[in-house]
Design an enzyme around this catalytic site. Structure first.
Site, PDB file in Angstrom:
ATOM      1  N   ASP A 486      -7.610 -66.033 -30.290  1.00  0.00           N
ATOM      2  CA  ASP A 486      -7.834 -64.565 -29.745  1.00  0.00           C
ATOM      3  C   ASP A 486      -8.240 -63.571 -30.821  1.00  0.00           C
ATOM      4  O   ASP A 486      -7.261 -63.286 -31.715  1.00  0.00           O
ATOM      5  CB  ASP A 486      -6.503 -64.031 -28.836  1.00  0.00           C
ATOM      6  N   HIS A 487      -9.391 -63.106 -30.911  1.00  0.00           N
ATOM      7  CA  HIS A 487      -9.897 -62.291 -32.172  1.00  0.00           C
ATOM      8  C   HIS A 487      -9.376 -60.957 -32.121  1.00  0.00           C
ATOM      9  O   HIS A 487      -9.527 -60.403 -33.135  1.00  0.00           O
ATOM     10  CB  HIS A 487     -11.589 -62.441 -32.278  1.00  0.00           C
ATOM     11  N   ARG A 488      -8.829 -60.608 -31.230  1.00  0.00           N
ATOM     12  CA  ARG A 488      -8.064 -59.294 -31.082  1.00  0.00           C
ATOM     13  C   ARG A 488      -6.778 -59.292 -32.178  1.00  0.00           C
ATOM     14  O   ARG A 488      -6.412 -58.241 -32.574  1.00  0.00           O
ATOM     15  CB  ARG A 488      -7.608 -58.907 -29.724  1.00  0.00           C
TER      16      ARG A 488
END
Length: 512
Positions: A486-488
């Protein structure tokens, strides 16, 4: 004769206990048969439970966050016969048709000093029915709608958006032409709405609804709309103007199915900014013989879950290849002694070591999306292929188990999965997932993050490759890995460091 009926949780499939994530009704609500009353959520899906009968809610026996199972009492319902009796009694009341201007005050709204007005739902001149919502209030803990206690015409409105109001403050004046007066007359100076319990803020999972709306969707507001606080909250989050949604509930009230159907229609017709194109509906039988196979229950549940994961998580996938010559030599030596260890157990132990060095990968975002919950336990989800579809049982406390213990537990779990004997408890509590296709084949693939986790490791089949060591090409047994995250939560540098650490552990571990 009056009768109170208890609504119990029906059979909802292979779930032992399921969490209550939304209560869609309140005490005093009048509901119809098949109206949704609660929303439940397992680790795989969410579902709404409908009322089997029509009537008035007299008691609610559950609360948000409760874990419930088949047969548990959800609420008590006064059936339609009682409503008819009540209506017959009301006929005996005296109707005073003389118009009266009645001030509507803020009722007792619980332990709140001042609450902000976030919506004014009526305009001067509107004709209202009793119990129509007139304003929406919101505190730091809840949102609530205030209804008018009487029918009539709105004369003037004394509140505006953003006002802070409290018990007894004047909301509006209403001209009432048909005030129902009890047999024993008592002078009335002002009317306040009944006491309301604030509706806790909840998270609603948006799922497609089988509702068909007018294909020509209007973006011009139709006027006032009536909906529950949870529906209004969801509409605000989605950026939907409820005045554009046609309500099918009592008195035109907007139900969750109305809102979901509207959003679905807007998305498929290109009416929203993030609209998804609709796939064509084709009669394939005109091209040749076809066969229709129903999806298994696991296919349906995992399909919805994976779609939600793919749409809601900004995925990044990083690839790497690991030299596993040492690992394979040790594994073959153990096999010669009668100890069978699959490559997966070595990968599991290596992943745990990497998670201990990089705890951000063993975490989940909280409901607000603004905080990261780091998990101090080390449980791994292991994706398994079964005759009925993909399942992800969880192997718990991996760091505390030896390679032989893990191999034994994996074999037992795999057998249960193939036989369809996994319980919901067997598939809960993972902090990180491994999806291994090494036994099937392929060079690489991009696994989908299994929310609420933030990362997943894909493992493909190992292959011997010639690798240049500076002087000559030498054969190396190479294991392809793919890390999706998850790039967040995780950036590229962190993903690269995690893969480098995992590579080092698998390549350099001392297996003697």
């Amino acid at each position: 004769m009056s009768e109170i009926k208890n609504i119990q949780l029906p059979d909802i499939g292979d779930f032992d206990e399921v969490e209550v994530i939304e209560i869609l009704v309140s005490v005093g609500d009048t509901i119809k048969a098949d109206d949704s009353i609660i929303t439940l959520e397992s680790d795989k899906a969410s579902m709404e439970i409908p009322a089997p009968w029509a009537g008035v809610v007299t008691e609610i026996n559950i609360a948000l966050g409760d874990k419930i199972k088949q047969g548990d009492v959800l609420l008590a319902l006064q059936t339609e016969e009682d409503s008819v009796a009540t209506s017959e009694e009301s006929i005996a009341e005296v109707i005073n048709t003389e118009p009266k201007i009645i001030p509507v005050m803020v009722p007792d709204i619980g332990d709140f000093d001042e609450v902000e007005v976030i919506e004014v739902l009526v305009n001067a001149g509107d004709e209202l029915s009793a119990e129509d919502s007139i304003i929406t209030l919101e505190s730091d803990k809840a949102s609530m709608e205030i209804p008018t206690p009487v029918a009539g015409k709105v004369i003037d409105i004394n509140v505006t958006l953003g006002d802070k109001i409290k018990l007894g403050d004047l909301i509006l004046n209403i001209e009432n032409t048909a005030v129902k007066t009890p047999k024993k007359e008592t002078p009335t100076t002002a009317v306040s709405a009944p006491i309301f319990t604030p509706t806790p803020k909840t998270t609603t999972t948006l799922t497609p609804a089988p509702q068909t709306l007018d294909p020509s969707i209007s973006t011009t507001p139709r006027g006032t709309s009536h909906a529950s606080p949870s529906i209004r909250k969801l509409a605000r989050e989605l950026g939907v103007d409820l005045s554009n949604v046609t309500g099918t509930g009592q008195k035109g009230r907007v139900l969750d199915t109305d809102l979901k159907g509207y959003v679905k229609q807007m998305m498929t017709s290109g009416g929203m900014g993030s609209a998804l194109p609709k796939t064509p509906n084709i009669d394939f039988s005109k091209f040749g013989e076809t066969q229709t196979l129903a999806l298994s229950r696991i296919n349906k549940l995992s399909g919805k879950h994976l779609t939600a994961c793919w749409l809601n998580i900004p995925h990044v996938t990083q690839f790497d290849e690991v030299n596993i010559n040492k690992m394979e030599s040790y594994r073959q030596a153990q096999k010669a002694q009668g100890i069978k260890l699959t490559p997966l157990v070595f990968i599991m132990k290596a992943v745990i070591q990497a998670l201990q060095s990089y705890p951000r990968f063993n975490a989940s975002l909280d409901e607000s999306g603004e905080n990261l919950i780091i998990k101090k336990y080390f449980n791994l989800g292991i994706a398994m292929d079964t005759p009925n579809g993909l399942v992800v049982p969880v192997i718990k406390d991996v760091e505390q188990k030896s390679l032989i213990e893990l191999a034994t537990e994996l074999a037992q779990t795999s057998a249960k999965a193939r036989e369809g004997k996994l319980s919901p408890k067997d598939m809960q509590g993972a902090g990180f997932t491994i999806s291994s296709l090494g036994g099937i084949g392929g060079t690489q693939f991009t696994p989908i993050v299994n929310a609420p986790e933030v990362a997943i490791l894909g493992v493909s089949r190992s292959v011997n490759k010639p690798v240049w060591n500076g002087e000559a090409f030498i054969p190396e047994l190479t294991l392809p890995l793919a890390l999706s995250y998850d790039h967040r939560v995780i950036d590229g540098a962190q993903g690269g460091r995690f893969m480098a650490e995992l590579n080092h552990i698998l390549n350099e571990a001392n297996y003697d």
